[in-house]
Design a protein around this motif. Structure first.
Motif, short mmCIF file in Angstrom:
data_model
loop_
_atom_site.label_atom_id
_atom_site.label_comp_id
_atom_site.label_asym_id
_atom_site.label_seq_id
_atom_site.Cartn_x
_atom_site.Cartn_y
_atom_site.Cartn_z
N LEU A 1 33.52 -10.64 35.77
CA LEU A 1 32.73 -10.21 34.63
C LEU A 1 33.74 -9.84 33.56
O LEU A 1 34.82 -9.37 33.87
CB LEU A 1 31.91 -9.00 35.05
N GLN A 2 33.41 -10.09 32.30
CA GLN A 2 34.37 -9.79 31.25
C GLN A 2 33.66 -9.32 30.00
O GLN A 2 32.77 -9.99 29.50
CB GLN A 2 35.21 -11.03 30.95
N GLN A 3 33.98 -8.13 29.55
CA GLN A 3 33.46 -7.64 28.28
C GLN A 3 34.58 -6.87 27.58
O GLN A 3 34.42 -5.69 27.23
CB GLN A 3 32.23 -6.72 28.51
N ALA A 4 35.69 -7.55 27.41
CA ALA A 4 36.87 -6.95 26.78
C ALA A 4 37.16 -5.59 27.42
O ALA A 4 37.09 -5.46 28.64
CB ALA A 4 36.68 -6.85 25.27
N CYS A 5 37.44 -4.56 26.64
CA CYS A 5 37.82 -3.27 27.21
C CYS A 5 36.65 -2.58 27.91
O CYS A 5 36.84 -1.59 28.60
CB CYS A 5 38.38 -2.36 26.12
N GLY A 6 35.45 -3.11 27.74
CA GLY A 6 34.29 -2.56 28.43
C GLY A 6 34.12 -3.09 29.84
O GLY A 6 33.21 -2.67 30.57
N THR A 7 35.00 -4.02 30.26
CA THR A 7 34.80 -4.73 31.53
C THR A 7 34.58 -3.80 32.72
O THR A 7 33.61 -3.96 33.47
CB THR A 7 36.02 -5.65 31.80
#
Lengths: 282, 428
Positions: free
Chosen positions: B88-94
């Protein structure tokens, strides 16, 4: 057995050169009565990482099952190049290896390593000898390895039967690996074992091989890494080396579980009846 | 059908010390670090050979060969090979987003136990071909005749051999994250002194946390590091004041290497489970996951600052939970930059902003600064993008457990692309 404690690891280049230059005329029937010891050896993390990468072990602080063998190899070579050692190092064949990890070792452990030659014995294909490596941390025995080398010669009537290997697990491979052309040079750079049979087709041909061959301990370590993530924990392995892996080539790893023991094999991809090694881990 | 939602418990976490770019982990890959982190978690909670339903993790800087990064890490770890995993990837929210996902699945009874995590290496970064060279190779590959292939390859130019190295730039604005933050910092008139004070507090708090052993069961040494390499226990306002600004321009520039997070390498993981699973495995929950919220802002048009999304996410979360901003024992506001934290707090205190932007009758108000990032945050620890969420969740869960049942913590993490992820935990 008396022990000589070295102040630093012997230079492998010098040791191997001495072994080659003094190869002829080694006909003794007894082993040198001394062990070599290195104390408080610190783990070089860059070296450890290079070894972990090359053998496909997890990159981290846990020493791979087979790593202390590499640490002890300069001492092994030194013992075998001693003038009192009865066999010529060039031509010795690594036919089997046993390792016991008593407890997980990490890069923070300062290790004491002692290597001695034991059990010179007649063998069905000549004479065999064991190089025994013992690793201690603060006086506690944490790792030991026994590398069996064969010096080819006439069969001896009193040949002792060596421990037999289980059959190489049959069936479909669990992994297919490409062993590249430069593997021998890369493992030589990490292990210090610069035996010319591993380095280049020309130097290997001079020693009677059609091409360069992979180091046995690389094939064993790579097989172990392919079948277990946990071999750095307390465990015992045995490796029986069969036909060498010619470089480059493709090999197959097979595995089977026998009770709590894992049996794995490495065989040729193109000619599956050509067995490179059998390994047990438990 | 047993469809009543249940509580998801946070049982603990593990991370490796964070290293500065090109430091101790220069040669460690994302997979190496994530594997080591999962092994450390497995060792701490006796998960070797145990069944954990899912592992969810990701990396921001990712090689194309790592398409199955988390699953590959699981297969190389002490976890059983039948453990499902995905990226899963959400930049610094990952890391926090992964935690929300696992917690929600546990709440919905789709999982009994799961691991959420993240990893990033700024050292072992993917390097791509020059875009022109890539297009040339693809065209040559598509060509059907040797002549067409030769024509395609003739478009190659030697300068295309220069590789394309990933940069910390927003693709739509061409500005670095620091440049974006500098605009917001100036807009909110955040002083250099306030930023340096926050940075010094982060280092001192984290150093104190290490010294009293708070991180002993949160961190496992790796490749010779036992503490975060970025940590400067001896830093001071005087030392920080000597640094030259690196983001923003001219007189008003306030953001330095001391009050901005450096590029770092590291990984973290958090173990979540149902209360039944925890009890069956003899593990005591540290905290419960209460709720999470995402938000995004229009930073492209310049309408809002790049890292302002959490400011919008928090009031939505508070409204849904019937809580006020003051109802928390601890606040964990990710220190992308010291000024990010300070702008966030200032915006929540601003009556006009809260009315016009957040649509609130009254501002959210101030928080007790003594409850903010009490064990340090990213300015001290470093910020390996995807690993920050797991670091904060595990650390806050432990703090809430020490505080006692019913204590509350708020997490706020800003992310590239104008996004933000926030969440509430409750002590168990």
């Amino acid at each position: 057995m008396p022990v000589t404690t070295l102040t630093s690891a012997p230079s492998l280049a010098r040791v191997l050169a001495r072994a080659v230059l003094t190869a002829y005329g080694r006909t003794g029937t007894t082993l040198p009565d001394r062990s070599l010891r290195l104390e408080s050896l610190r783990i070089d993390r860059a070296h450890l990482l290079a070894y972990q990468r090359l053998c496909a072990f997890a990159v981290g602080d846990v020493l791979p099952h087979t790593y202390p063998h590499v640490l002890g190899f300069p001492l092994q070579a030194s013992v075998m190049s001693d003038r009192a050692f009865p066999m010529a190092l060039p031509g010795l064949v690594h036919i089997a290896n046993t390792i016991t990890v008593h407890r997980r070792l990490t890069a923070d452990d300062a290790v004491d390593i002692t290597v001695g030659a034991r059990d010179l014995r007649p063998h069905a294909s000549g004479r065999a000898v064991d190089l025994v490596t013992e690793v201690e941390v603060a006086g506690e025995r944490v790792w030991e390895g026994r590398s069996t080398y064969l010096s080819r010669g006439p069969a001896h009537p009193d040949a002792v039967e060596e421990a037999a290997a289980p059959p190489l697990p049959a069936g479909d491979p669990v992994a297919v690996l490409r062993v590249p052309n430069d593997l021998g040079r890369r493992y030589a750079a990490v292990s210090g074992d610069v035996n010319p049979i591993h380095l280049h087709p020309l130097t290997a041909r001079a020693m009677g091989f059609p091409r360069a061959i992979a180091h046995g301990m690389w094939t064993g370590a790579r097989t172990m890494a392919a079948v277990s993530n946990r071999s750095g924990d307390a465990s015992t392995s045995r490796i029986w080396f069969r036909k060498p892996v010619l470089l480059p080539s493709s090999v197959e790893i097979t595995r089977a579980a026998v009770g709590d023991t894992l049996v794995a094999g490495m065989r040729s991809r193109r000619r599956p009846h050509l067995e490179h090694l059998v390994l047990t881990l438990g | 059908m047993a469809s009543t939602p249940r509580r998801a418990a946070i049982l603990g976490g593990n991370r490796i010390p964070f290293a500065r770019q090109n430091g101790a982990y220069a040669q460690a890959s994302n997979q190496d670090m994530l594997t080591a982190t999962l092994d450390g978690l497995a060792a701490r909670f006796g998960l070797a050979g145990e069944h954990v339903d899912e592992v969810v993790a990701g990396a921001v800087l990712k090689h194309s060969r790592d398409f199955n990064l988390t699953r590959e890490a699981v297969l190389g770890s002490a976890l059983v090979p039948t453990t499902a995993a995905y990226d899963l990837q959400q930049a610094c929210g990952t890391g926090l987003e992964a935690t929300i996902l696992v917690a929600n699945k546990i709440a919905l009874r789709q999982l009994d136990a799961g691991i959420a995590g993240g990893v990033d290496s700024s050292s072992d970064a993917p390097i791509a071909l020059d875009e022109g060279f890539r297009q040339t190779l693809l065209a040559a590959n598509r060509a059907k005749t040797p002549a067409a292939r030769a024509r395609a390859l003739a478009r190659f130019r030697p300068r295309q051999l220069l590789p394309s190295i990933p940069q910390n730039l927003e693709p739509r604005t061409g500005l670095s994250m620091g440049d974006h933050m500098a605009i917001t910092t100036a807009r909110w008139a955040i002083t250099r002194e306030a930023q340096d004070e926050l940075a010094a507090a982060s280092h001192h708090n984290l150093a104190a946390a290490y010294d009293r052993g708070f991180l002993d069961d949160l961190v496992t040494p790796y490749l010779g590091l036992t503490r975060d390499a970025n940590l400067r226990p001896g830093t001071s306002l005087d030392k920080l004041a000597m640094l030259k600004p690196v983001f923003g321009r001219g007189e008003g520039a306030t953001m330095t290497a001391g009050n901005s997070t450096p590029l770092t390498d590291g990984a973290s993981a958090v173990l979540l489970a149902s209360e039944d699973w925890a009890a069956a495995h003899g593990l005591a929950p540290l905290a419960f996951f209460v709720d999470g919220q995402d938000a995004a802002v229009d930073y492209v048009s310049g309408d809002e600052g790049l890292l302002m999304a959490p400011v919008y996410a928090v009031p939505r979360l508070l409204a849904r939970q019937g809580l006020t901003l003051q109802d928390f024992d601890y606040y964990e506001i990710h220190e992308a930059f010291a000024s990010t934290v300070l702008v966030t707090l200032k915006a929540w205190e601003d009556t006009e902003f809260c009315a016009t932007r957040l649509g609130l009758d009254a501002p959210l108000g101030s928080i007790d600064r003594a409850r903010l990032n009490v064990n340090g945050s990213s300015l001290a620890a470093g910020h390996p993008f995807a690993a920050t969420g797991g670091r904060i969740v595990a650390s806050l869960a432990k703090m809430l457990h020490e505080r006692g049942p019913g204590s509350r913590g708020l997490i706020s993490i800003c992310a590239a692309g104008g996004q933000g992820v926030v969440a509430i935990l409750e002590g168990a």
